[in-house]
Design a protein around this motif. Sequence first.
Motif, PDB file in Angstrom:
ATOM      1  N   ALA A 155      75.136  36.959  59.192  1.00  0.00           N
ATOM      2  CA  ALA A 155      75.122  38.061  57.319  1.00  0.00           C
ATOM      3  C   ALA A 155      73.242  38.080  56.857  1.00  0.00           C
ATOM      4  O   ALA A 155      73.146  38.726  56.724  1.00  0.00           O
ATOM      5  CB  ALA A 155      75.904  37.181  56.714  1.00  0.00           C
ATOM      6  N   TRP A 156      72.707  36.701  57.480  1.00  0.00           N
ATOM      7  CA  TRP A 156      71.189  36.336  56.948  1.00  0.00           C
ATOM      8  C   TRP A 156      70.438  37.680  57.703  1.00  0.00           C
ATOM      9  O   TRP A 156      69.698  38.265  56.767  1.00  0.00           O
ATOM     10  CB  TRP A 156      70.901  35.452  56.981  1.00  0.00           C
ATOM     11  CG  TRP A 156      69.862  35.062  56.729  1.00  0.00           C
ATOM     12  CD1 TRP A 156      69.172  34.856  55.684  1.00  0.00           C
ATOM     13  CD2 TRP A 156      68.124  34.873  57.929  1.00  0.00           C
ATOM     14  NE1 TRP A 156      67.519  34.789  55.960  1.00  0.00           N
ATOM     15  CE2 TRP A 156      67.400  34.580  56.943  1.00  0.00           C
ATOM     16  CE3 TRP A 156      68.138  35.939  59.113  1.00  0.00           C
ATOM     17  CZ2 TRP A 156      65.683  34.938  57.531  1.00  0.00           C
ATOM     18  CZ3 TRP A 156      66.930  35.711  59.469  1.00  0.00           C
ATOM     19  CH2 TRP A 156      65.986  35.456  58.981  1.00  0.00           C
ATOM     20  N   ILE A 157      70.569  37.924  58.638  1.00  0.00           N
ATOM     21  CA  ILE A 157      70.096  38.628  59.709  1.00  0.00           C
ATOM     22  C   ILE A 157      70.042  40.018  59.284  1.00  0.00           C
ATOM     23  O   ILE A 157      69.359  41.320  58.960  1.00  0.00           O
ATOM     24  CB  ILE A 157      70.283  39.204  61.317  1.00  0.00           C
ATOM     25  CG1 ILE A 157      69.724  37.903  61.195  1.00  0.00           C
ATOM     26  CG2 ILE A 157      69.684  40.482  61.693  1.00  0.00           C
ATOM     27  CD1 ILE A 157      70.356  37.208  62.979  1.00  0.00           C
ATOM     28  N   ALA A 158      71.534  40.876  58.654  1.00  0.00           N
ATOM     29  CA  ALA A 158      71.747  41.726  58.223  1.00  0.00           C
ATOM     30  C   ALA A 158      71.417  41.857  56.919  1.00  0.00           C
ATOM     31  O   ALA A 158      70.921  43.469  56.371  1.00  0.00           O
ATOM     32  CB  ALA A 158      73.188  42.238  57.730  1.00  0.00           C
ATOM     33  N   LEU A 159      71.475  41.288  56.089  1.00  0.00           N
ATOM     34  CA  LEU A 159      70.120  41.215  54.322  1.00  0.00           C
ATOM     35  C   LEU A 159      68.804  40.949  54.983  1.00  0.00           C
ATOM     36  O   LEU A 159      68.810  42.251  54.236  1.00  0.00           O
ATOM     37  CB  LEU A 159      70.739  39.666  53.934  1.00  0.00           C
ATOM     38  CG  LEU A 159      70.019  39.726  52.459  1.00  0.00           C
ATOM     39  CD1 LEU A 159      70.562  40.468  51.470  1.00  0.00           C
ATOM     40  CD2 LEU A 159      70.238  38.192  51.967  1.00  0.00           C
ATOM     41  N   ARG A 160      68.467  40.107  56.114  1.00  0.00           N
ATOM     42  CA  ARG A 160      66.685  40.443  55.668  1.00  0.00           C
ATOM     43  C   ARG A 160      66.530  41.631  56.941  1.00  0.00           C
ATOM     44  O   ARG A 160      65.358  42.599  56.034  1.00  0.00           O
ATOM     45  CB  ARG A 160      66.655  39.445  56.502  1.00  0.00           C
ATOM     46  CG  ARG A 160      67.068  38.360  55.628  1.00  0.00           C
ATOM     47  CD  ARG A 160      65.688  37.972  54.229  1.00  0.00           C
ATOM     48  NE  ARG A 160      64.644  37.896  54.183  1.00  0.00           N
ATOM     49  CZ  ARG A 160      63.509  37.091  54.301  1.00  0.00           C
ATOM     50  NH1 ARG A 160      64.127  35.933  54.652  1.00  0.00           N
ATOM     51  NH2 ARG A 160      62.384  37.498  54.541  1.00  0.00           N
TER      52      ARG A 160
ATOM     53  N   TRP B  55      77.409  45.535  54.737  1.00  0.00           N
ATOM     54  CA  TRP B  55      77.573  45.111  56.398  1.00  0.00           C
ATOM     55  C   TRP B  55      77.612  43.364  56.167  1.00  0.00           C
ATOM     56  O   TRP B  55      78.065  42.735  56.695  1.00  0.00           O
ATOM     57  CB  TRP B  55      76.650  45.407  56.529  1.00  0.00           C
ATOM     58  CG  TRP B  55      76.105  46.929  57.114  1.00  0.00           C
ATOM     59  CD1 TRP B  55      75.500  47.747  56.687  1.00  0.00           C
ATOM     60  CD2 TRP B  55      77.006  48.230  57.425  1.00  0.00           C
ATOM     61  NE1 TRP B  55      75.212  49.034  56.254  1.00  0.00           N
ATOM     62  CE2 TRP B  55      76.665  48.915  57.639  1.00  0.00           C
ATOM     63  CE3 TRP B  55      78.437  47.362  58.773  1.00  0.00           C
ATOM     64  CZ2 TRP B  55      77.253  50.197  57.913  1.00  0.00           C
ATOM     65  CZ3 TRP B  55      79.186  49.044  58.588  1.00  0.00           C
ATOM     66  CH2 TRP B  55      78.969  50.455  58.679  1.00  0.00           C
ATOM     67  N   PRO B  56      76.276  42.692  55.355  1.00  0.00           N
ATOM     68  CA  PRO B  56      76.800  41.471  55.298  1.00  0.00           C
ATOM     69  C   PRO B  56      77.697  40.521  55.143  1.00  0.00           C
ATOM     70  O   PRO B  56      78.755  39.962  55.368  1.00  0.00           O
ATOM     71  CB  PRO B  56      75.320  41.275  54.932  1.00  0.00           C
ATOM     72  CG  PRO B  56      74.910  41.708  53.762  1.00  0.00           C
ATOM     73  CD  PRO B  56      75.539  43.454  54.662  1.00  0.00           C
ATOM     74  N   GLU B  57      78.515  41.501  53.968  1.00  0.00           N
ATOM     75  CA  GLU B  57      79.792  41.227  53.276  1.00  0.00           C
ATOM     76  C   GLU B  57      80.677  41.462  54.755  1.00  0.00           C
ATOM     77  O   GLU B  57      82.391  40.187  54.701  1.00  0.00           O
ATOM     78  CB  GLU B  57      80.238  42.099  51.875  1.00  0.00           C
ATOM     79  CG  GLU B  57      79.667  41.403  50.759  1.00  0.00           C
ATOM     80  CD  GLU B  57      79.812  39.829  50.148  1.00  0.00           C
ATOM     81  OE1 GLU B  57      80.987  40.183  49.636  1.00  0.00           O
ATOM     82  OE2 GLU B  57      78.761  39.253  50.625  1.00  0.00           O
ATOM     83  N   LEU B  58      81.112  42.680  55.112  1.00  0.00           N
ATOM     84  CA  LEU B  58      82.447  42.695  56.056  1.00  0.00           C
ATOM     85  C   LEU B  58      81.947  41.543  57.447  1.00  0.00           C
ATOM     86  O   LEU B  58      83.103  41.171  57.827  1.00  0.00           O
ATOM     87  CB  LEU B  58      81.769  44.455  56.876  1.00  0.00           C
ATOM     88  CG  LEU B  58      82.183  45.583  56.066  1.00  0.00           C
ATOM     89  CD1 LEU B  58      81.727  46.578  57.002  1.00  0.00           C
ATOM     90  CD2 LEU B  58      83.594  45.198  55.488  1.00  0.00           C
ATOM     91  N   ILE B  59      80.649  41.147  57.360  1.00  0.00           N
ATOM     92  CA  ILE B  59      80.143  40.174  58.832  1.00  0.00           C
ATOM     93  C   ILE B  59      80.849  38.668  57.866  1.00  0.00           C
ATOM     94  O   ILE B  59      81.629  38.205  58.391  1.00  0.00           O
ATOM     95  CB  ILE B  59      79.229  39.840  58.707  1.00  0.00           C
ATOM     96  CG1 ILE B  59      78.161  41.371  59.746  1.00  0.00           C
ATOM     97  CG2 ILE B  59      78.687  38.200  59.519  1.00  0.00           C
ATOM     98  CD1 ILE B  59      76.643  40.936  60.013  1.00  0.00           C
TER      99      ILE B  59
END
Length: 345
Positions: free
Chosen positions: A303-308, A238-242
Amino acid sequence: MSSSLPGPVALALGCIVAAFVVSFACVRAAIAYAHRKGMLDAPGQRRSHSLPTPRGGGIGIVIGVLVGMPAALLLLPGSPGVGVVGAFAVGVIAIAAIGWLDDHGSLPIKPRLAIQLAATLLFCVTVASQTASLWWAAPLVLAGVWCINLHNFMDGIDGIAALQAIFFGAATGVLAVSAGAFGIGIAAVCLDLTALAFWYFNRSPARIFMGDVGSATVGFIVFALTAMLWAWRTDLLWPELILSSAFVIDATLTLLVRMLRGARWYTPHREHLYQWLVRRGNAHTRVAAGYLVWNLVICVPGAWIALRHPAVAPACCGAAYLLGAAVWRTGKRSCLRRRERHVSA
Protein backbone atom coordinates in the motif's frame (compact mmCIF):
# COMPACT_ATOMS: atom_id res chain seq x y z
CA MET A 1 -0.86 32.10 29.01
CA SER A 2 -3.06 29.05 28.74
CA SER A 3 -2.49 26.66 25.90
CA SER A 4 -5.10 24.53 24.21
CA LEU A 5 -5.25 21.99 21.45
CA PRO A 6 -6.27 23.25 18.03
CA GLY A 7 -9.96 22.73 17.33
CA PRO A 8 -9.63 19.96 14.73
CA VAL A 9 -7.18 17.99 16.86
CA ALA A 10 -9.36 18.24 19.96
CA LEU A 11 -12.43 17.23 17.96
CA ALA A 12 -10.57 14.30 16.42
CA LEU A 13 -9.46 13.06 19.84
CA GLY A 14 -12.99 13.47 21.16
CA CYS A 15 -14.45 11.39 18.32
CA ILE A 16 -11.86 8.64 18.79
CA VAL A 17 -12.14 8.42 22.56
CA ALA A 18 -15.95 8.54 22.51
CA ALA A 19 -16.10 5.79 19.89
CA PHE A 20 -13.82 3.53 21.94
CA VAL A 21 -15.54 4.09 25.30
CA VAL A 22 -19.05 3.65 23.91
CA SER A 23 -18.05 0.52 22.00
CA PHE A 24 -16.39 -1.05 25.04
CA ALA A 25 -19.38 -0.35 27.28
CA CYS A 26 -21.89 -1.61 24.71
CA VAL A 27 -20.02 -4.87 24.09
CA ARG A 28 -19.96 -5.56 27.84
CA ALA A 29 -23.68 -4.90 28.01
CA ALA A 30 -24.26 -7.09 24.93
CA ILE A 31 -22.74 -10.12 26.68
CA ALA A 32 -25.29 -9.95 29.49
CA TYR A 33 -28.10 -9.19 27.03
CA ALA A 34 -27.23 -12.17 24.80
CA HIS A 35 -27.22 -14.56 27.76
CA ARG A 36 -30.55 -13.17 28.96
CA LYS A 37 -32.16 -13.52 25.51
CA GLY A 38 -30.62 -16.89 24.74
CA MET A 39 -28.63 -15.53 21.76
CA LEU A 40 -26.02 -18.30 21.87
CA ASP A 41 -24.12 -19.98 19.04
CA ALA A 42 -23.93 -23.69 19.88
CA PRO A 43 -21.00 -25.80 18.64
CA GLY A 44 -21.68 -27.84 15.52
CA GLN A 45 -20.26 -29.43 12.40
CA ARG A 46 -20.20 -26.12 10.53
CA ARG A 47 -18.83 -24.08 13.43
CA SER A 48 -15.27 -23.69 14.67
CA HIS A 49 -15.88 -23.23 18.41
CA SER A 50 -16.39 -25.82 21.14
CA LEU A 51 -18.57 -24.01 23.73
CA PRO A 52 -21.91 -22.15 23.48
CA THR A 53 -20.99 -18.49 23.00
CA PRO A 54 -23.19 -15.38 22.92
CA ARG A 55 -23.45 -13.47 19.65
CA GLY A 56 -24.36 -9.92 18.72
CA GLY A 57 -21.35 -8.17 20.28
CA GLY A 58 -20.83 -6.24 17.06
CA ILE A 59 -23.60 -3.91 18.22
CA GLY A 60 -20.87 -2.22 20.26
CA ILE A 61 -18.88 -1.50 17.11
CA VAL A 62 -22.00 -0.15 15.42
CA ILE A 63 -22.96 2.24 18.22
CA GLY A 64 -19.38 3.38 18.70
CA VAL A 65 -19.06 4.04 14.98
CA LEU A 66 -22.28 6.05 14.92
CA VAL A 67 -21.00 8.14 17.85
CA GLY A 68 -17.62 8.94 16.31
CA MET A 69 -17.55 8.56 12.54
CA PRO A 70 -20.31 10.93 11.31
CA ALA A 71 -18.96 13.76 13.49
CA ALA A 72 -15.43 13.21 12.18
CA LEU A 73 -16.62 13.02 8.58
CA LEU A 74 -18.78 16.16 8.86
CA LEU A 75 -16.75 18.48 11.06
CA LEU A 76 -13.11 17.79 10.24
CA PRO A 77 -11.17 19.03 7.17
CA GLY A 78 -11.53 16.84 4.10
CA SER A 79 -15.21 16.09 4.66
CA PRO A 80 -16.90 14.04 1.90
CA GLY A 81 -20.01 16.21 2.32
CA VAL A 82 -23.31 16.14 4.17
CA GLY A 83 -25.03 13.93 1.58
CA VAL A 84 -22.38 11.20 1.69
CA VAL A 85 -22.21 11.25 5.49
CA GLY A 86 -26.00 11.06 5.75
CA ALA A 87 -26.18 8.14 3.34
CA PHE A 88 -23.36 6.44 5.23
CA ALA A 89 -25.17 6.78 8.56
CA VAL A 90 -28.44 5.51 7.09
CA GLY A 91 -26.61 2.54 5.55
CA VAL A 92 -24.91 1.65 8.84
CA ILE A 93 -28.20 1.79 10.74
CA ALA A 94 -30.14 -0.21 8.13
CA ILE A 95 -27.57 -2.99 7.76
CA ALA A 96 -26.99 -3.19 11.50
CA ALA A 97 -30.74 -3.34 12.17
CA ILE A 98 -31.36 -6.28 9.84
CA GLY A 99 -28.27 -8.00 11.23
CA TRP A 100 -29.47 -7.45 14.80
CA LEU A 101 -32.82 -9.03 13.94
CA ASP A 102 -31.04 -11.95 12.31
CA ASP A 103 -28.93 -12.46 15.44
CA HIS A 104 -32.13 -12.77 17.48
CA GLY A 105 -33.62 -15.34 15.11
CA SER A 106 -32.46 -16.45 11.68
CA LEU A 107 -34.04 -14.42 8.87
CA PRO A 108 -34.51 -15.51 5.24
CA ILE A 109 -31.77 -14.38 2.89
CA LYS A 110 -34.06 -12.30 0.66
CA PRO A 111 -35.00 -9.54 3.16
CA ARG A 112 -31.41 -9.33 4.37
CA LEU A 113 -30.10 -8.99 0.83
CA ALA A 114 -32.81 -6.45 -0.05
CA ILE A 115 -31.81 -4.19 2.85
CA GLN A 116 -28.14 -4.54 1.98
CA LEU A 117 -28.84 -3.63 -1.65
CA ALA A 118 -31.01 -0.65 -0.75
CA ALA A 119 -28.56 0.75 1.79
CA THR A 120 -25.56 0.24 -0.51
CA LEU A 121 -27.39 1.72 -3.50
CA LEU A 122 -28.27 4.88 -1.57
CA PHE A 123 -24.69 5.35 -0.48
CA CYS A 124 -23.21 4.53 -3.90
CA VAL A 125 -25.50 6.92 -5.80
CA THR A 126 -24.58 9.67 -3.35
CA VAL A 127 -20.86 9.01 -3.78
CA ALA A 128 -21.11 8.62 -7.57
CA SER A 129 -22.93 11.96 -7.81
CA GLN A 130 -19.67 13.60 -6.76
CA THR A 131 -17.75 11.97 -9.62
CA ALA A 132 -17.81 12.41 -13.37
CA SER A 133 -20.63 9.92 -13.92
CA LEU A 134 -23.49 8.38 -11.96
CA TRP A 135 -22.80 5.14 -13.83
CA TRP A 136 -20.03 4.48 -11.29
CA ALA A 137 -22.85 3.59 -8.87
CA ALA A 138 -23.42 0.24 -10.62
CA PRO A 139 -19.98 -1.35 -10.01
CA LEU A 140 -19.86 0.31 -6.60
CA VAL A 141 -23.09 -1.42 -5.54
CA LEU A 142 -21.76 -4.83 -6.57
CA ALA A 143 -18.51 -4.21 -4.72
CA GLY A 144 -20.36 -2.95 -1.66
CA VAL A 145 -22.74 -5.90 -1.33
CA TRP A 146 -19.88 -8.34 -1.81
CA CYS A 147 -17.79 -6.53 0.83
CA ILE A 148 -20.68 -6.77 3.30
CA ASN A 149 -21.10 -10.48 2.77
CA LEU A 150 -17.46 -11.48 2.56
CA HIS A 151 -16.85 -9.97 5.98
CA ASN A 152 -19.78 -12.03 7.22
CA PHE A 153 -18.21 -15.16 5.72
CA MET A 154 -14.81 -14.41 7.23
CA ASP A 155 -16.13 -13.94 10.77
CA GLY A 156 -15.82 -17.57 11.79
CA ILE A 157 -13.12 -17.87 14.45
CA ASP A 158 -12.13 -15.92 17.52
CA GLY A 159 -10.61 -12.52 16.85
CA ILE A 160 -10.01 -12.73 13.11
CA ALA A 161 -12.64 -10.24 11.89
CA ALA A 162 -11.90 -7.82 14.73
CA LEU A 163 -8.16 -7.91 14.02
CA GLN A 164 -8.80 -7.26 10.34
CA ALA A 165 -10.99 -4.26 11.20
CA ILE A 166 -8.34 -2.96 13.60
CA PHE A 167 -5.67 -3.23 10.93
CA PHE A 168 -7.79 -1.76 8.15
CA GLY A 169 -8.94 1.16 10.30
CA ALA A 170 -5.43 2.06 11.43
CA ALA A 171 -3.85 1.69 7.98
CA THR A 172 -6.66 3.57 6.25
CA GLY A 173 -6.40 6.33 8.84
CA VAL A 174 -2.72 6.84 8.04
CA LEU A 175 -3.38 6.61 4.30
CA ALA A 176 -6.24 9.13 4.37
CA VAL A 177 -4.45 11.67 6.57
CA SER A 178 -1.34 11.48 4.38
CA ALA A 179 -3.57 12.17 1.34
CA GLY A 180 -5.13 15.24 2.97
CA ALA A 181 -8.48 13.63 3.84
CA PHE A 182 -8.20 14.27 7.58
CA GLY A 183 -11.89 13.70 8.33
CA ILE A 184 -11.96 10.34 6.53
CA GLY A 185 -8.74 9.36 8.29
CA ILE A 186 -10.10 10.07 11.76
CA ALA A 187 -13.31 8.25 10.87
CA ALA A 188 -11.19 5.21 9.96
CA VAL A 189 -9.40 5.46 13.31
CA CYS A 190 -12.83 5.44 14.98
CA LEU A 191 -13.46 2.08 13.29
CA ASP A 192 -10.04 0.95 14.48
CA LEU A 193 -10.78 1.82 18.13
CA THR A 194 -14.31 0.40 18.18
CA ALA A 195 -12.97 -2.87 16.76
CA LEU A 196 -10.19 -2.85 19.36
CA ALA A 197 -12.77 -2.47 22.14
CA PHE A 198 -14.69 -5.43 20.72
CA TRP A 199 -11.56 -7.53 20.21
CA TYR A 200 -10.82 -7.35 23.94
CA PHE A 201 -13.91 -9.53 24.50
CA ASN A 202 -13.61 -11.52 21.26
CA ARG A 203 -9.98 -12.63 21.51
CA SER A 204 -9.56 -16.36 22.05
CA PRO A 205 -11.30 -17.84 23.96
CA ALA A 206 -14.07 -15.48 22.88
CA ARG A 207 -16.57 -14.22 25.44
CA ILE A 208 -18.87 -13.02 22.64
CA PHE A 209 -19.08 -13.22 18.86
CA MET A 210 -19.57 -10.32 16.49
CA GLY A 211 -22.78 -11.64 14.94
CA ASP A 212 -24.35 -10.41 11.71
CA VAL A 213 -24.99 -7.02 13.30
CA GLY A 214 -21.22 -6.56 13.47
CA SER A 215 -19.69 -8.47 10.57
CA ALA A 216 -22.07 -7.20 7.89
CA THR A 217 -21.90 -3.62 9.16
CA VAL A 218 -18.11 -3.69 9.37
CA GLY A 219 -18.07 -4.87 5.77
CA PHE A 220 -20.21 -1.91 4.76
CA ILE A 221 -17.98 0.50 6.70
CA VAL A 222 -14.83 -0.90 5.06
CA PHE A 223 -16.44 -0.46 1.65
CA ALA A 224 -17.70 3.03 2.49
CA LEU A 225 -14.27 4.25 3.61
CA THR A 226 -12.71 2.83 0.45
CA ALA A 227 -15.36 4.48 -1.75
CA MET A 228 -14.99 7.84 0.00
CA LEU A 229 -11.23 7.78 -0.49
CA TRP A 230 -11.67 6.77 -4.15
CA ALA A 231 -13.99 9.75 -4.65
CA TRP A 232 -11.48 11.98 -2.87
CA ARG A 233 -8.58 10.82 -5.07
CA THR A 234 -9.06 7.99 -7.52
CA ASP A 235 -5.54 6.55 -7.20
CA LEU A 236 -6.19 5.80 -3.51
CA LEU A 237 -8.36 2.87 -4.58
CA TRP A 238 -5.31 0.67 -5.18
CA PRO A 239 -3.70 0.89 -1.75
CA GLU A 240 -7.13 0.46 -0.17
CA LEU A 241 -7.72 -2.74 -2.15
CA ILE A 242 -4.32 -4.02 -1.05
CA LEU A 243 -5.21 -3.39 2.61
CA SER A 244 -8.36 -5.54 2.21
CA SER A 245 -6.65 -8.33 0.25
CA ALA A 246 -6.50 -11.00 2.98
CA PHE A 247 -10.26 -11.24 3.40
CA VAL A 248 -11.12 -10.56 -0.26
CA ILE A 249 -8.83 -13.30 -1.53
CA ASP A 250 -9.94 -15.99 0.92
CA ALA A 251 -13.67 -15.26 0.58
CA THR A 252 -13.67 -14.79 -3.20
CA LEU A 253 -11.57 -17.82 -4.12
CA THR A 254 -13.50 -20.03 -1.70
CA LEU A 255 -16.79 -18.92 -3.24
CA LEU A 256 -15.55 -19.48 -6.79
CA VAL A 257 -14.25 -22.96 -6.00
CA ARG A 258 -17.54 -23.94 -4.35
CA MET A 259 -19.51 -22.66 -7.34
CA LEU A 260 -17.28 -24.56 -9.78
CA ARG A 261 -17.75 -27.73 -7.74
CA GLY A 262 -21.52 -27.32 -7.91
CA ALA A 263 -21.85 -26.96 -4.13
CA ARG A 264 -24.67 -24.98 -2.53
CA TRP A 265 -22.36 -21.99 -2.21
CA TYR A 266 -24.95 -19.86 -0.37
CA THR A 267 -25.24 -22.26 2.59
CA PRO A 268 -23.01 -22.20 5.71
CA HIS A 269 -19.76 -24.15 5.45
CA ARG A 270 -16.20 -24.41 6.75
CA GLU A 271 -14.26 -24.24 3.49
CA HIS A 272 -12.37 -20.96 3.85
CA LEU A 273 -8.63 -21.25 4.32
CA TYR A 274 -8.78 -19.92 7.88
CA GLN A 275 -11.37 -22.58 8.74
CA TRP A 276 -9.28 -25.34 7.18
CA LEU A 277 -6.28 -24.20 9.21
CA VAL A 278 -8.31 -24.45 12.43
CA ARG A 279 -9.69 -27.85 11.41
CA ARG A 280 -6.12 -29.07 10.98
CA GLY A 281 -5.40 -28.32 14.63
CA ASN A 282 -4.15 -24.72 14.60
CA ALA A 283 -5.34 -22.49 17.43
CA HIS A 284 -7.67 -19.59 16.60
CA THR A 285 -5.07 -17.13 17.88
CA ARG A 286 -2.38 -18.55 15.63
CA VAL A 287 -4.56 -18.47 12.52
CA ALA A 288 -5.74 -14.91 13.16
CA ALA A 289 -2.13 -13.89 13.76
CA GLY A 290 -1.18 -15.42 10.41
CA TYR A 291 -3.62 -13.14 8.59
CA LEU A 292 -2.26 -10.19 10.55
CA VAL A 293 1.28 -11.12 9.48
CA TRP A 294 0.13 -11.01 5.84
CA ASN A 295 -1.29 -7.56 6.46
CA LEU A 296 1.88 -6.24 8.05
CA VAL A 297 4.46 -7.93 5.80
CA ILE A 298 2.71 -7.68 2.41
CA CYS A 299 -0.13 -5.16 2.60
CA VAL A 300 1.62 -2.33 4.43
CA PRO A 301 4.65 -2.17 2.08
CA GLY A 302 2.43 -2.76 -0.95
CA ALA A 303 0.00 0.00 0.00
CA TRP A 304 2.89 2.39 0.75
CA ILE A 305 4.42 1.78 -2.70
CA ALA A 306 1.02 2.22 -4.35
CA LEU A 307 0.48 5.48 -2.46
CA ARG A 308 3.89 6.95 -3.22
CA HIS A 309 4.05 5.79 -6.85
CA PRO A 310 0.56 6.03 -8.42
CA ALA A 311 1.85 5.01 -11.85
CA VAL A 312 2.66 1.50 -10.62
CA ALA A 313 -0.23 1.27 -8.13
CA PRO A 314 -2.46 -1.01 -10.30
CA ALA A 315 0.44 -3.38 -10.95
CA CYS A 316 1.32 -3.37 -7.27
CA CYS A 317 -2.26 -4.23 -6.36
CA GLY A 318 -2.36 -7.01 -8.95
CA ALA A 319 0.90 -8.46 -7.67
CA ALA A 320 -0.41 -8.51 -4.09
CA TYR A 321 -3.55 -10.36 -5.16
CA LEU A 322 -1.64 -12.86 -7.30
CA LEU A 323 0.74 -13.57 -4.44
CA GLY A 324 -2.20 -13.90 -2.08
CA ALA A 325 -3.93 -16.34 -4.43
CA ALA A 326 -0.77 -18.44 -4.56
CA VAL A 327 -0.53 -18.46 -0.76
CA TRP A 328 -4.21 -19.39 -0.52
CA ARG A 329 -3.81 -22.30 -2.94
CA THR A 330 -0.67 -23.54 -1.20
CA GLY A 331 -2.35 -23.37 2.19
CA LYS A 332 -5.43 -25.20 0.99
CA ARG A 333 -3.38 -27.97 -0.66
CA SER A 334 -1.28 -28.37 2.47
CA CYS A 335 -4.41 -28.75 4.61
CA LEU A 336 -5.88 -31.30 2.21
CA ARG A 337 -2.66 -33.34 2.17
CA ARG A 338 -2.63 -33.38 5.96
CA ARG A 339 -6.23 -34.59 5.99
CA GLU A 340 -5.41 -37.38 3.52
CA ARG A 341 -2.46 -38.51 5.65
CA HIS A 342 -4.66 -38.45 8.76
CA VAL A 343 -7.41 -40.51 7.07
CA SER A 344 -4.95 -43.06 5.64
CA ALA A 345 -3.30 -43.45 9.05
